[in-house]
Design a protein around this motif. Structure first.
Motif, PDB file in Angstrom:
ATOM      1  N   GLN A  90       0.839  -1.196   0.000  1.00 48.50           N
ATOM      2  CA  GLN A  90       0.000   0.000   0.000  1.00 48.50           C
ATOM      3  C   GLN A  90       0.878   1.251   0.000  1.00 48.50           C
ATOM      4  O   GLN A  90       0.605   2.209  -0.715  1.00 48.50           O
ATOM      5  CB  GLN A  90      -0.927   0.006   1.209  1.00 48.50           C
ATOM      6  N   LYS A  91       1.939   1.219   0.803  1.00 50.33           N
ATOM      7  CA  LYS A  91       2.844   2.366   0.843  1.00 50.33           C
ATOM      8  C   LYS A  91       3.506   2.554  -0.511  1.00 50.33           C
ATOM      9  O   LYS A  91       3.622   3.681  -1.002  1.00 50.33           O
ATOM     10  CB  LYS A  91       3.895   2.163   1.936  1.00 50.33           C
ATOM     11  N   GLN A  94       0.985   3.933  -2.824  1.00 44.07           N
ATOM     12  CA  GLN A  94       0.747   5.347  -2.496  1.00 44.07           C
ATOM     13  C   GLN A  94       1.898   6.202  -2.993  1.00 44.07           C
ATOM     14  O   GLN A  94       1.680   7.280  -3.546  1.00 44.07           O
ATOM     15  CB  GLN A  94       0.560   5.511  -0.976  1.00 44.07           C
ATOM     16  N   ASP A  98       1.649   9.055  -5.718  1.00 42.42           N
ATOM     17  CA  ASP A  98       2.168  10.399  -5.474  1.00 42.42           C
ATOM     18  C   ASP A  98       3.119  10.822  -6.589  1.00 42.42           C
ATOM     19  O   ASP A  98       3.077  11.969  -7.049  1.00 42.42           O
ATOM     20  CB  ASP A  98       2.883  10.463  -4.119  1.00 42.42           C
TER      21      ASP A  98
END
Length: 186
Positions: A90-91, A94, A98
């Motif tokens: 998920q990071k 993300q 970004d």
């Protein structure tokens, strides 16, 4: 407290035996019969090795519970590992999102800047074309004014010459013109 508890236990145990009528060791005494039945029951349990069977079953149950706990612990650790993996993913997603948003903003800014430059160039071209059209129109107007001035000047000169010229001067000019044409043609 210990003395009170043991006294209470002795009173409860001795109470029914003392309350029975007649001699205690007699088949007519129900308390004695119950005591014999209980002792016989305990003897039968020991004869058939029920306590060891119960202990074995309890041991098996304890081992089953222990294995279930171990399995639950392993599943928990696996779940924690999966959770950590998904959190990392998920990071990463993300971070990637970004970066994509950042790149899109940069591209949008670059496209906006390019559009501004293109608009400025287009305006410059249009201004140059307009100035050229204005210059062309101005030159055409100046030419038209000059042509008109020449026509007016020729007309005015014709009138002046016509008023000042006599018939003899007119004949002399015609003869000179014919001579010039004759000289140029031959």
């Amino acid at each position: 407290m210990r003395l009170t508890f043991s006294a209470l236990t002795a009173a409860l145990l001795a109470g029914p035996a003392l309350a029975a009528e007649g001699p205690f060791v007699s088949l007519h005494n129900t308390d004695f019969v119950v005591l014999l039945a209980f002792l016989l029951f305990i003897a039968v349990l020991f004869y058939f090795k029920v306590p060891s069977l119960m202990a074995g079953m309890l041991d098996k149950r304890a081992e089953g519970i222990k294995s279930e706990l171990d399995e639950a612990r392993a599943l928990r650790e696996e779940a924690q590992t999966l959770l950590a993996s998904y959190e990392r993913k998920q990071k990463d997603v993300q971070d990637q999102a970004d970066r994509i948003v950042s790149a899109a903003k940069e591209e949008a800014n670059a496209a906006a800047e390019q559009a501004r430059l293109d608009l400025a160039k287009s305006l410059e071209r249009r201004m140059a074309a307009a100035e050229e059209q204005i210059g062309s129109a101005e030159a055409a107007a100046v030419k038209e004014v000059r042509d008109q001035a020449v026509i007016i000047a020729v007309a005015a000169a014709r009138e002046v010459i016509a008023k000042q010229m006599s018939a003899a001067d007119s004949n002399k000019l015609i003869d000179d013109s014919i001579a010039q044409v004759d000289a140029k043609l031959h």
